[in-house]
Write an enzyme that holds these catalytic residues in place. Structure first.
Site, PDB file in Angstrom:
ATOM      1  N   ASP A  22       0.825  -1.206   0.000  1.00  0.00           N
ATOM      2  CA  ASP A  22       0.000   0.000   0.000  1.00  0.00           C
ATOM      3  C   ASP A  22       0.865   1.266   0.000  1.00  0.00           C
ATOM      4  O   ASP A  22       0.644   2.189   0.802  1.00  0.00           O
ATOM      5  CB  ASP A  22      -0.934   0.020   1.232  1.00  0.00           C
ATOM      6  CG  ASP A  22      -1.716  -1.275   1.389  1.00  0.00           C
ATOM      7  OD1 ASP A  22      -2.034  -1.898   0.365  1.00  0.00           O
ATOM      8  OD2 ASP A  22      -1.995  -1.675   2.539  1.00  0.00           O
ATOM      9  N   GLU A 178     -11.193   0.443  -3.904  1.00  0.00           N
ATOM     10  CA  GLU A 178     -10.531   0.901  -2.667  1.00  0.00           C
ATOM     11  C   GLU A 178      -9.277   1.668  -3.023  1.00  0.00           C
ATOM     12  O   GLU A 178      -8.991   1.922  -4.187  1.00  0.00           O
ATOM     13  CB  GLU A 178     -10.204  -0.310  -1.778  1.00  0.00           C
ATOM     14  CG  GLU A 178      -9.324  -1.341  -2.457  1.00  0.00           C
ATOM     15  CD  GLU A 178      -9.194  -2.631  -1.664  1.00  0.00           C
ATOM     16  OE1 GLU A 178      -9.946  -2.827  -0.690  1.00  0.00           O
ATOM     17  OE2 GLU A 178      -8.334  -3.453  -2.026  1.00  0.00           O
TER      18      GLU A 178
HETATM   19  C1  6LW Z   1      -5.824  -2.145   2.076  1.00  0.00           C
HETATM   20  C2  6LW Z   1      -6.492  -2.262   0.777  1.00  0.00           C
HETATM   21  C3  6LW Z   1      -5.661  -3.284   0.207  1.00  0.00           C
HETATM   22  O1  6LW Z   1      -6.479  -1.394   3.006  1.00  0.00           O
HETATM   23  O2  6LW Z   1      -5.395  -4.183   1.176  1.00  0.00           O
HETATM   24  O3  6LW Z   1      -4.345  -3.946  -1.521  1.00  0.00           O
HETATM   25  C4  6LW Z   1      -5.746  -3.600   2.393  1.00  0.00           C
HETATM   26  N1  6LW Z   1      -5.170  -3.186  -0.939  1.00  0.00           N
HETATM   27  O4  6LW Z   1      -6.507  -1.109   0.012  1.00  0.00           O
HETATM   28  C5  6LW Z   1      -4.715  -3.887   3.418  1.00  0.00           C
HETATM   29  O5  6LW Z   1      -3.447  -3.625   2.902  1.00  0.00           O
END
Ligand code: 6LW
Length: 503
Positions: A22, A178
């Site tokens: 991230d 996300e």
């Molecule tokens: C993070 C989400 C994700 O909050 O995994 O790969 C979660 N993306 O955006 C935890 O790293």
């Protein structure tokens, strides 16, 4: 909008190896800064500095005081700190991150990215993970979270100013929109997101609008980055952040994994940070080739990050790359008790305990070697490779004996025991990545555990399949951490070596 300089596929990837997912990046003048997730580990949110986006040095951890990071003993592995956004605005650094183990969204500031960082400003009105911060030209601060929704906030007080609004849900049918990041670039506001889930279908998509609140129009070329359905050695690519160089070039940092072995492929180092060039076509970003580790001009062969490294435990403080599950009280972990040694006083009887006193560093190379000189005269402890409380292999020393222990899910086994003299002993763990797959069931690597004789010879006591310490088996969001621990009394460590092998 100006197009970027030539795309260059000559740098080594990953640019930050080991469990560093991230990534969020910003630039101040000639300097780049980058932050990553750290989950249940303390200190939290590692911070890196670079001048070229390729060579990164860890300059600290944003959350290093208990007042900034509370991870209760019962907080889950892969809980804790998720997905920070790091920005520089109005003369200071801003870091927003979610503590999913209790405190929710938190905002920190610092004038120097190396710290000290402020105590947290809480954001109880911001619900959702992966918070982003962006400022409008008039100073309005927008906080955008996974989903994807947005709310105006006062970043000084943490107050929400208005109701959250849904912005965009990404590609119809794709799961988990996300990791939003909002940017004002040229005539547009761009909303970059991850979608497809953080596993093999992961990807990055983008939309644009004329205001930070939208409406947003999806890029016809979405996803602009994904390795889904390919045999690329780097998989799960997604969760990106854009940055522009001082020369006008554009780049994306993002997470990816390096699976090894047969089917389905196991990754053991967690999600790592990668870099790709970006060019602009018709005011949309186009992500260039993602290449594995290689060397050619203009950058020299990438030096492995902080490796090979000998930690002598001479300094009063541990280097910022050393992490511990949930907390690290000084009375349990100190270099002051015995000069030149790290002394660990046990809390919890084994690595199965969420509160075990374990201090380690991320495994960053598929093939590597770790060694430590331990004096177990006053207790019991050793050297471990750990994914979480339920997945770890260790070699543990007690006066007169060492033993190899494997914990895999609900199963725990003493795999080998071996007599040793009562004095200090060198413990050794080596991982050997699978290079050629002869059998579809072949695991990602082999983990060798043993002791080192006084003449340097490795006495191997156990050889274990590495798949059981992989994310595909254990689940979650982290990767392997290799380090030292105490399971009874006080155990002293004179030094710790981490040496990368040929990958
Ligand atoms: C993070 C989400 C994700 O909050 O995994 O790969 C979660 N993306 O955006 C935890 O790293």
């Amino acid at each position: 909008m100006a197009s970027t300089p030539e795309t260059d596929d000559t740098f080594g990837n990953p640019v930050i190896a080991g469990f560093h997912p991230d990534p969020s990046v910003c630039r101040v003048g000639e300097d780049y800064y980058l932050a990553c997730s750290s989950f249940e580990y303390f200190p939290g949110v590692p911070l890196f500095h670079s001048r070229d986006l390729v060579h990164w040095t860890q300059i600290g951890n944003a959350l290093e005081r208990p007042s900034q990071l509370r991870l209760p003993p019962d907080s889950a592995a892969s809980g804790g700190l998720y997905a920070p956004t790091l920005r520089h605005h109005d003369g200071r650094f801003w870091l927003i991150v979610t503590n999913v183990s209790g405190d929710g969204n938190l905002l920190f500031t610092a004038t120097d990215a190396a710290g000290p960082w402020s105590d947290p400003v809480r954001l109880p009105g911001v619900r959702g993970i992966d918070p982003d911060l962006a400022w409008d030209d008039d100073g309005t601060c927008w906080c955008t979270v996974a989903g994807v929704s947005q709310v105006r906030i006062d970043p000084y007080t943490g107050e929400t100013l208005g109701e959250p609004r849904r912005l965009w849900s990404g590609t119809p049918g794709a799961k988990a929109p996300e990791a939003p990041h909002l940017y004002h670039i040229g005539d547009y506001w761009y909303l970059l997101i991850a979608e497809g889930g953080t596993e093999r279908c992961h990807g990055v998509s983008i939309a644009r609008g004329r205001t930070p609140q939208g409406p947003f129009e999806a890029c016809p070329a979405n996803p602009i980055l994904t390795h889904r359905g390919t045999d690329h050695p780097i998989q799960n690519t997604g969760h990106g952040d854009l940055v522009q160089g001082p020369d006008g070039s554009w780049w994306m940092v993002f997470l990816g994994v390096r699976p090894h072995g047969g089917s389905p492929g196991w990754h053991v180092l967690g999600r790592e940070t990668f870099l790709a060039p970006v060019i602009w076509v018709d005011d949309w970003p186009v992500v260039g080739a993602v290449t594995p580790l290689m060397s050619a001009p203009p950058w020299p062969l990438q030096e492995p990050l902080v490796a090979p490294v000998r930690e002598d435990f001479e300094l009063g403080e541990l280097a910022p790359g050393w992490i511990s599950p949930r907390s690290r009280p000084e009375e349990h972990c100190t270099t002051k008790e015995r000069a030149g040694w790290l002394s660990l006083r046990a809390r919890g009887h084994s690595l199965d305990d969420p509160e075990v006193i374990f201090v380690g560093r991320r495994q960053q190379h598929p093939t590597c070697r770790a060694r430590t000189l331990v004096d177990p005269a006053e207790g019991r402890g050793g050297l471990a490779v750990r994914l979480d409380e339920q997945h770890h292999y260790e070699i543990e020393a007690a006066p007169g004996e060492v033993r190899v222990i494997a914990r895999i899910g609900p199963l725990r086994s003493v795999v080998a025991t071996h007599p040793v003299s009562g004095g200090p002993v060198v413990l050794r763990i080596e991982t050997a990545a699978t290079r050629q797959v002869h059998d579809a069931r072949q695991g990602p690597d082999t983990v060798h555990l043993g002791v080192q004789d006084t003449d340097g010879t490795f006495v191997e006591l156990a050889r274990l399949d590495g798949r059981y310490l992989s994310t595909e088996v254990a689940g979650g969001f982290t990767g392997r951490v290799i380090g030292v621990y105490a399971s009874a009394g006080t155990v002293h460590f004179d030094w710790f070596d981490y040496e990368p092998g040929e990958d």
